[in-house]
Write a protein that holds these residues in place. Structure first.
Motif, PDB file in Angstrom:
ATOM      1  N   VAL A  83       0.856  -1.184   0.000  1.00 17.01           N
ATOM      2  CA  VAL A  83       0.000   0.000   0.000  1.00 17.01           C
ATOM      3  C   VAL A  83       0.895   1.238   0.000  1.00 17.01           C
ATOM      4  N   LEU A  84       0.579   2.201  -0.868  1.00 15.68           N
ATOM      5  CA  LEU A  84       1.412   3.386  -1.009  1.00 15.68           C
ATOM      6  C   LEU A  84       0.710   4.651  -0.555  1.00 15.68           C
ATOM      7  N   TYR A  85       1.494   5.509   0.064  1.00 17.15           N
ATOM      8  CA  TYR A  85       1.017   6.882   0.191  1.00 17.15           C
ATOM      9  C   TYR A  85       2.038   7.799  -0.458  1.00 17.15           C
ATOM     10  N   LEU A  86       1.502   8.650  -1.331  1.00 13.79           N
ATOM     11  CA  LEU A  86       2.325   9.511  -2.165  1.00 13.79           C
ATOM     12  C   LEU A  86       2.346  10.923  -1.626  1.00 13.79           C
ATOM     13  N   VAL A  87       3.487  11.569  -1.846  1.00 13.51           N
ATOM     14  CA  VAL A  87       3.617  12.966  -1.475  1.00 13.51           C
ATOM     15  C   VAL A  87       4.671  13.584  -2.386  1.00 13.51           C
ATOM     16  N   PRO A  88       4.360  14.704  -3.041  1.00 12.63           N
ATOM     17  CA  PRO A  88       5.405  15.351  -3.832  1.00 12.63           C
ATOM     18  C   PRO A  88       6.459  15.938  -2.903  1.00 12.63           C
ATOM     19  N   GLY A  89       7.716  15.757  -3.252  1.00  8.40           N
ATOM     20  CA  GLY A  89       8.788  16.250  -2.400  1.00  8.40           C
ATOM     21  C   GLY A  89       8.878  17.755  -2.383  1.00  8.40           C
ATOM     22  N   ARG A  90       8.252  18.376  -3.367  1.00 13.03           N
ATOM     23  CA  ARG A  90       8.236  19.842  -3.395  1.00 13.03           C
ATOM     24  C   ARG A  90       7.087  20.271  -4.309  1.00 13.03           C
ATOM     25  N   MET A  91       6.689  21.518  -4.208  1.00 11.43           N
ATOM     26  CA  MET A  91       5.653  22.077  -5.076  1.00 11.43           C
ATOM     27  C   MET A  91       6.016  23.530  -5.355  1.00 11.43           C
ATOM     28  N   PRO A  92       5.424  24.121  -6.371  1.00  9.04           N
ATOM     29  CA  PRO A  92       5.754  25.525  -6.663  1.00  9.04           C
ATOM     30  C   PRO A  92       5.375  26.443  -5.507  1.00  9.04           C
ATOM     31  N   PHE A  93       6.136  27.512  -5.357  1.00  9.54           N
ATOM     32  CA  PHE A  93       5.788  28.499  -4.348  1.00  9.54           C
ATOM     33  C   PHE A  93       4.473  29.169  -4.748  1.00  9.54           C
ATOM     34  N   PRO A  94       3.502  29.209  -3.854  1.00 11.33           N
ATOM     35  CA  PRO A  94       2.168  29.728  -4.215  1.00 11.33           C
ATOM     36  C   PRO A  94       2.099  31.256  -4.237  1.00 11.33           C
ATOM     37  N   ASP A  95       2.730  31.847  -5.250  1.00  9.01           N
ATOM     38  CA  ASP A  95       2.690  33.299  -5.375  1.00  9.01           C
ATOM     39  C   ASP A  95       1.414  33.718  -6.101  1.00  9.01           C
ATOM     40  N   GLU A  96       1.350  34.988  -6.537  1.00 11.62           N
ATOM     41  CA  GLU A  96       0.111  35.490  -7.146  1.00 11.62           C
ATOM     42  C   GLU A  96      -0.179  34.848  -8.494  1.00 11.62           C
ATOM     43  N   TYR A  97       0.806  34.168  -9.081  1.00 11.34           N
ATOM     44  CA  TYR A  97       0.601  33.513 -10.368  1.00 11.34           C
ATOM     45  C   TYR A  97       0.206  32.041 -10.221  1.00 11.34           C
ATOM     46  N   PHE A  98       0.177  31.562  -8.990  1.00 13.16           N
ATOM     47  CA  PHE A  98      -0.121  30.154  -8.747  1.00 13.16           C
ATOM     48  C   PHE A  98      -1.624  29.912  -8.874  1.00 13.16           C
ATOM     49  N   ASP A  99      -1.992  28.983  -9.761  1.00 13.32           N
ATOM     50  CA  ASP A  99      -3.396  28.647 -10.008  1.00 13.32           C
ATOM     51  C   ASP A  99      -3.704  27.321  -9.319  1.00 13.32           C
ATOM     52  N   ILE A 100      -4.414  27.386  -8.186  1.00  8.20           N
ATOM     53  CA  ILE A 100      -4.681  26.188  -7.399  1.00  8.20           C
ATOM     54  C   ILE A 100      -5.483  25.168  -8.202  1.00  8.20           C
ATOM     55  N   TYR A 101      -6.516  25.624  -8.906  1.00 13.12           N
ATOM     56  CA  TYR A 101      -7.358  24.705  -9.681  1.00 13.12           C
ATOM     57  C   TYR A 101      -6.512  23.975 -10.727  1.00 13.12           C
ATOM     58  N   GLU A 102      -5.700  24.713 -11.469  1.00 10.37           N
ATOM     59  CA  GLU A 102      -4.883  24.111 -12.524  1.00 10.37           C
ATOM     60  C   GLU A 102      -3.874  23.125 -11.936  1.00 10.37           C
ATOM     61  N   ILE A 115      -3.023   5.152 -12.133  1.00 11.91           N
ATOM     62  CA  ILE A 115      -3.977   4.209 -11.559  1.00 11.91           C
ATOM     63  C   ILE A 115      -4.806   3.517 -12.638  1.00 11.91           C
ATOM     64  N   ASN A 116      -5.324   4.298 -13.581  1.00  8.76           N
ATOM     65  CA  ASN A 116      -6.262   3.740 -14.553  1.00  8.76           C
ATOM     66  C   ASN A 116      -5.593   3.149 -15.786  1.00  8.76           C
ATOM     67  N   GLU A 117      -4.466   3.721 -16.210  1.00 10.06           N
ATOM     68  CA  GLU A 117      -3.800   3.203 -17.400  1.00 10.06           C
ATOM     69  C   GLU A 117      -2.665   2.244 -17.052  1.00 10.06           C
ATOM     70  N   LYS A 118      -1.866   2.589 -16.061  1.00 12.32           N
ATOM     71  CA  LYS A 118      -0.736   1.732 -15.689  1.00 12.32           C
ATOM     72  C   LYS A 118      -1.105   0.731 -14.597  1.00 12.32           C
ATOM     73  N   LYS A 119      -2.335   0.831 -14.065  1.00 10.62           N
ATOM     74  CA  LYS A 119      -2.876  -0.126 -13.093  1.00 10.62           C
ATOM     75  C   LYS A 119      -2.074  -0.178 -11.791  1.00 10.62           C
ATOM     76  N   LEU A 120      -1.657   0.984 -11.317  1.00 13.35           N
ATOM     77  CA  LEU A 120      -0.996   1.065 -10.015  1.00 13.35           C
ATOM     78  C   LEU A 120      -2.083   1.164  -8.943  1.00 13.35           C
ATOM     79  N   THR A 121      -2.710   0.045  -8.680  1.00 10.98           N
ATOM     80  CA  THR A 121      -3.940   0.029  -7.885  1.00 10.98           C
ATOM     81  C   THR A 121      -3.727   0.214  -6.393  1.00 10.98           C
ATOM     82  N   LYS A 122      -2.482   0.075  -5.908  1.00 13.89           N
ATOM     83  CA  LYS A 122      -2.230   0.169  -4.469  1.00 13.89           C
ATOM     84  C   LYS A 122      -1.899   1.591  -4.018  1.00 13.89           C
ATOM     85  N   ILE A 123      -2.043   2.579  -4.901  1.00 12.04           N
ATOM     86  CA  ILE A 123      -1.921   3.967  -4.463  1.00 12.04           C
ATOM     87  C   ILE A 123      -3.143   4.288  -3.618  1.00 12.04           C
TER      88      ILE A 123
END
Length: 529
Positions: A83-102, A115-123
Motif C-alpha cells: 500500500v502506497l502513500y504519495l507525497v510530492p517532495g516539493r511544489m511551486p511556491f504559491p505566489d500570485e501567479y499560482f493557479d490552485i485549480y490548474e 492508476i487507470n492506465e498503468k494499473k498502479l492500484t495500491k496507491i
C-alpha cells in the motif's frame, strides 16, 4: 524470571504495516545494474514491506518519469501488494501567479494515468506537500494552514472529477513543535481527510537513553486519540533518529544517528525499534521508517541529450529536495557509486525483519508486563500466524517467560540481533533463524542477550525451494533458468562451495574458472544451500 503476557484485547485493531520511505522509486533509472539487482530489488524482495511512502504525484511529472516509476512499481510494490502513500517532495511556491485549480487538476490527471492506465492500484493515500514545505521556503504551509486546506479541498474535488479513489492525508507535518497541526486539521478539514499523519524524528536522546520509548508512546497515543474522535486513523508517516547539532560545512545533511556518530551504529537500531513498538502499541495505523535505501551522493541538476543525463535530470526533479542539494544517508543499504559500496548498515537486520513480519492486515495483541526495560509488540495475521518483537534494554542478559492467549500451532522461529555482535552479511542477506522455540500449554521461554532485539514468528513454511537448472556460461556471464516457484524471492550464487552473490537477476558476470551452483531462496528464507 520476568513474566510477559500476550493477550487478545476485547476489540483488536488492524495494523497496516511497518514500512519505509522508498526514495529509490523515483531514482530507478540512475542505478547501475549491480546496485539494482544485488542491492535494491533483492533487498526489497526479501523484506517485501506492505506499506510504503514515496515521493510521487507531481503536477509537472513527465510521462517518461511516470513510466519509470510504474516500471519500478511492477518490480517491487506490485509483487508485495504494498500500500502506497504519495507525497510530492516539493511544489511551486504559491505566489500570485499560482493557479490552485490548474495545479490540482494536473495532479489528478497524473494519478489517473498511473492508476487507470498503468494499473498502479495500491496507491491509497496522498498529501499535497512533504512536511508542508514548498519552493525554497521550508514549511511555508505550516504558517499558512488555510492555504493548505484550500489545496486539499481542491484536490478532493479534482479526485472526484477524475474518479480517483485516493484518500487525502493531513497534515504530514514534522517535528514535535508542529504536532498541534493535527488537532487543527481535525477541527477544520476533517470532511476531506481520510487519515491523519505526522512525522517524528528522535532528537535530544542518545541511543543509550532508556526513557525514549515511553515519551514517544505518549506522543503517539495523543495523536491516535485526536484521530479517533473523528473516527479516523493516525499514520506515523516518517520516523528515524538524528544526532543533535551535526551539519556538513558545505551542503545540507540528512543522515541518521549512526552515520553522524559511527560508534552508535550498532545501538541505533534498538532505538528505532522502540519507536516502532511504541507506535504499534499506541494504535497507529502504519509506520514509515526513513528510508529503505540511501540517496546517491548529490549531483548537479542539469538536463542533457543522453539517456543517462535525462534520467539524472528527472531524478533531481522528482525525488524531493535532496538529490542535488543535500546528503541523505538513512538507508538500510548504502548507495556509494564512486566507491562501489552498497553494503548494509546495522539497521537492515532489525528493520528488515520488522517490516517483513509486521505487515498489513495484521491485528495487534495486548502486552502485559512489569519490566520497563523490556519492550514488546505482537500481532497475528489472517492465516493465524503470530509475530513478536522483544527489545532488551538491560545491560545484562535476561530470560523471559511468556504466556499467550492466541493459539500457536507450531514452534516460533527465532531471529536475533545483538548490538555487540551485528549479523552483517557480505551480500546483505538477512540473518537466519537461530533456533525453534516451542510453545507448551500457551507458554514459552525466551533468552535475551543484553542490548538485543529478538523476533519470534510462526509466519513461515518449512519447504524446499525449487532447484535451479540449465546453468551455463555465455561470454563470461553465468546464466541459469528462471525460477518459476511462486514463493521464490532471489538467487544465491556459489563458486567452489562459497557464496559470491545474491541477486534477483538470472545471470551473473564472473570468470569461468571454478565450479558454480545457483540456489533459490524463498520468501520464508528457505534455501537448499
Amino acid at each position: 524470571m520476568e513474566k510477559i503476557s500476550i493477550k487478545k484485547p476485547r476489540l483488536r485493531w488492524l495494523f497496516g504495516g511497518v514500512g519505509f520511505h522508498n526514495n529509490e522509486a523515483t531514482m530507478y533509472k540512475i542505478m547501475n545494474e549491480k546496485f539494482k539487482n544485488e542491492g535494491v530489488l533483492k533487498t526489497f524482495n526479501e523484506i517485501s514491506p506492505t506499506f510504503s511512502r514515496v515521493f510521487a504525484g507531481y503536477a509537472d511529472w513527465t510521462k517518461s518519469a511516470m513510466d519509470a516509476f510504474a516500471e519500478y512499481y511492477d518490480l517491487t510494490f506490485r509483487k508485495s501488494g504494498t500500500v502506497l502513500y504519495l507525497v510530492p517532495g516539493r511544489m511551486p511556491f504559491p505566489d500570485e501567479y499560482f493557479d490552485i485549480y490548474e495545479y490540482c487538476e494536473k495532479v489528478a490527471k497524473n494519478l489517473s494515468y498511473l492508476i487507470n492506465e498503468k494499473k498502479l492500484t495500491k496507491i491509497r493515500y496522498y498529501c499535497v506537500t512533504n512536511e508542508l514545505s514548498c519552493g525554497n521556503s521550508c514549511a511555508y504551509l505550516s504558517r499558512n494552514l488555510d492555504l493548505f486546506k484550500r489545496l486539499h479541498t481542491e484536490l478532493y474535488h479534482a479526485f472526484k472529477r477524475h474518479n480517483i479513489d485516493v484518500g487525502l492525508l493531513a497534515t504530514d507535518c514534522s517535528e514535535l513543535s508542529n504536532l498541534h497541526q493535527i488537532r487543527w486539521a481535525s477541527e477544520n478539514m476533517d470532511e476531506i481527510t481520510d487519515a491523519y499523519c505526522a512525522h517524528t524524528y528522535v532528537r535530544g536522546y542518545t541511543t543509550e537513553d532508556s526513557d525514549m520509548h515511553d515519551f514517544y508512546y505518549d506522543v503517539y497515543e495523543r495523536l491516535v486519540k485526536i484521530a479517533l474522535r473523528r473516527e479516523k486513523r493516525f499514520i506515523l508517516g516518517e520516523y528515524g533518529i538524528k544526532a543533535p547539532d551535526k551539519q556538513n560545512e558545505v551542503m545540507s545533511n540528512d543522515v541518521y544517528y549512526g552515520v553522524d556518530i559511527p560508534e552508535s551504529e550498532n545501538m541505533a537500531p534498538l532505538s528505532v525499534a522502540e519507536v516502532s513498538i511504541a507506535a504499534i502499541n499506541a494504535g497507529c495505523l502504519a509506520t514509515v521508517y526513513w528510508s529503505m535505501f540511501d540517496y546517491p551522493d548529490p549531483f548537479l541538476k542539469e538536463d542533457g541529450d543522453t539517456e543517462e543525463e535525462k534520467a539524472r535530470f528527472d531524478a533531481a526533479r522528482f525525488s524531493g529536495h535532496g538529490i542535488s542539494i543535500r546528503y541523505n544517508k538513512n538507508g538500510l543499504l548504502k548507495w556509494c557509486d564512486d566507491e562501489n559500496d552498497y553494503s548494509s548498515r546495522a539497521m537492515l537486520y532489525v528493520m528488515g525483519y520488522f517490516a517483513k513480519f509486521f505487515k498489513k492486515n495484521s491485528r495487534v495483541l495486548k502486552i502485559e508486563k512489569s519490566d520497563s526495560l523490556i519492550r514488546c509488540a505482537a500481532v497475528t495475521n489472517p492465516d493465524g500466524s503470530v509475530s513478536v518483537i522483544i527489545v532488551n534494554r538491560h545491560q545484562n542478559d535476561a530470560e523471559i517467560c511468556f504466556d499467550i492467549e492466541h493459539n500457536v500451532d507450531k514452534p516460533f522461529r527465532k531471529y536475533v540481533y545483538e548490538a555487540d555482535n551485528v549479523p552483517y552479511n557480505e551480500f546483505n542477506d538477512l540473518q537466519k533463524f537461530s533456533e525453534l522455540v516451542g510453545v507448551k500449554n500457551g507458554e514459552f521461554n525466551v533468552k535475551l542477550r543484553k542490548n538485543s532485539v529478538v523476533f519470534l514468528t510462526t509466519d513461515y513454511k518449512d519447504r524446499k525451494p525449487s532447484e535451479i537448472s540449465e546453468i551455463e556460461f555465455d561470454g563470461g556471464v553465468l546464466k541459469w533458468s528462471e525460477c518459476k516457484d511462486a514463493e521464490h524471492c532471489y538467487y544465491r550464487v556459489y563458486k567452489d562451495g562459497r557464496q559470491i552473490a545474491s541477486t534477483v537477476a538470472n545471470e551473473y558476470k564472473t570468470d569461468a574458472n571454478g565450479k558454480y551452483a545457483v540456489y533459490s531462496v524463498d520468501k520464508y528464507g528457505n534455501c537448499l544451500a
